[in-house]
Design a protein around this motif. Sequence first.
Motif, PDB file in Angstrom:
ATOM      1  N   LEU A 171     -48.108 -10.022   0.316  1.00  8.41           N
ATOM      2  CA  LEU A 171     -49.185 -10.650   0.296  1.00  8.41           C
ATOM      3  C   LEU A 171     -50.115 -10.604   1.556  1.00  8.41           C
ATOM      4  O   LEU A 171     -51.238 -10.538   1.885  1.00  8.41           O
ATOM      5  N   ASN A 172     -49.049 -10.613   2.815  1.00 10.79           N
ATOM      6  CA  ASN A 172     -49.806 -10.543   4.174  1.00 10.79           C
ATOM      7  C   ASN A 172     -50.335  -8.915   4.410  1.00 10.79           C
ATOM      8  O   ASN A 172     -51.684  -8.730   4.543  1.00 10.79           O
ATOM      9  N   ARG A 173     -49.746  -7.870   3.502  1.00  9.09           N
ATOM     10  CA  ARG A 173     -50.386  -6.696   3.736  1.00  9.09           C
ATOM     11  C   ARG A 173     -51.741  -6.555   2.603  1.00  9.09           C
ATOM     12  O   ARG A 173     -52.391  -5.786   3.114  1.00  9.09           O
ATOM     13  N   LEU A 174     -51.488  -7.177   1.645  1.00  9.27           N
ATOM     14  CA  LEU A 174     -52.469  -7.032   0.707  1.00  9.27           C
ATOM     15  C   LEU A 174     -53.800  -7.741   1.381  1.00  9.27           C
ATOM     16  O   LEU A 174     -55.109  -7.341   1.217  1.00  9.27           O
ATOM     17  N   PHE A 175     -53.890  -8.933   2.200  1.00  8.39           N
ATOM     18  CA  PHE A 175     -55.068  -9.540   2.663  1.00  8.39           C
ATOM     19  C   PHE A 175     -55.339  -8.954   3.831  1.00  8.39           C
ATOM     20  O   PHE A 175     -56.315  -9.284   4.534  1.00  8.39           O
ATOM     21  N   GLN A 176     -54.544  -7.931   4.457  1.00  9.84           N
ATOM     22  CA  GLN A 176     -55.227  -7.181   5.532  1.00  9.84           C
ATOM     23  C   GLN A 176     -56.190  -5.946   4.947  1.00  9.84           C
ATOM     24  O   GLN A 176     -57.022  -5.513   5.981  1.00  9.84           O
TER      25      GLN A 176
END
Length: 432
Positions: free
Chosen positions: A140-145
């Motif tokens: 999720l963290n990489r997705l929202f970057q």
Amino acid sequence: MDYQEFEDNNPFIGSAHSIAHGIDTFKEVQPPQEPSPPLSPSPSPPQPQQQQQQHVSITSYTIQKDYKNYQTVYYSIGNTLRRYSDFRSFRAYLTRFYPYLFIPPLPEKHSFSRVLRNPLAYTSDPAIIARRIRLLNYFLNRLFQNKTLANSTLTARFLDQKLIDWHSALNEPPFTDLAAHSPLLRLTKDPTKLSPYFTAFPLTAAPTSTLTPLAQSTFRPLLRTATTLLKLATALEHHSKHLSHSLTTLHEHMALLGATLNIFSLQEGEPQIEHFGTRIDLTFLNIERLVAATAPGSTELLTTIKSSARVCISLLQFQSLKETQLAQLKHNLLQAQTTLHRDLASTKSVLQTHRDQLARIVNVLKPGYLELREDLAFLSVNVEREVGNELRRLILLIVELVKDWVQSGYVEYTRSCVEVWKKNGKNLQTIT
């Protein structure tokens, strides 16, 4: 990167073929207008007008029965509940709508050996769930970057707390807007449209062709780097697990030795034996801290690096397939032109079949080729950027991991052990 090389692949430009620029036998057949050169991002799926969401993560989990009446772990993303299979389905659709972007990897499924070790409660094991939550939060963290992925309609639907059953949304737009199941049947820029290749020719085997200068100079080195990173991460993971197992065994032996010396010192009343047992206990604690500092975090990080390298390899392989697809269309196009030219030379009169073949070449094949070439250029630009950035990030992660092992782990462990065994060295010599 200069992508003007795609112009050299155009059979209508700069070719010595006798009909490379079309056949002007019939004045009523006019070639279509050239498409506009600028490349624009994919208009599908539509992007909602909203701000990029920040700090989206899994805060808790619950175990309840799903629609099949099975006990399943549901992860809470705010007020939204999603299963692990929902995450996999969500990522699969992201790769279909955005085949030119790096989609972060998900944690792997439960292995068969893990199921055999704990067949009744392997899905509800707190340690397994905690590890999966950490890796899902990484996703999720990489997705929202990535702003494109963060503001996608797919992401908004996935996080919609009103959507209780994720699979029910897959039967509605935008999920049903895909033009075809295979990525080679769809345009990269707009997956809701069919590729012009398959509107002109049936699916046939691609001819064996040499690598283009673009592939040799750009994508082959990227593929070698990604493959090397995958092998390196796999080797580091193997040695890390082996070292962790060896340290755990040593940790157990030191605990047993320390307990034995403590009992012996109480019986004999010798201070030297007690001091020696104390050093054994301190060494035991140092090994315990070393295992705790290096094993769990490094294993998960190396697993993530391996998965990310595989995603990069998949992107590069997809770009290679699309390039082969363009070469196939060029091959078929030139073959059709050659056949038509031979037929025209062998007949004195122009038949209606020749008119139809000419119209097909000018009205279908040429614009289809130009559109597919533009689509490949769009894909190549994005794949080079996405894969290059991700590989640089993975290399830095491996470098930082090794530095952390050396400095925070083994250097500190060695220093602590030296300090422990330097004290009262004379007593040690007396004992020996």
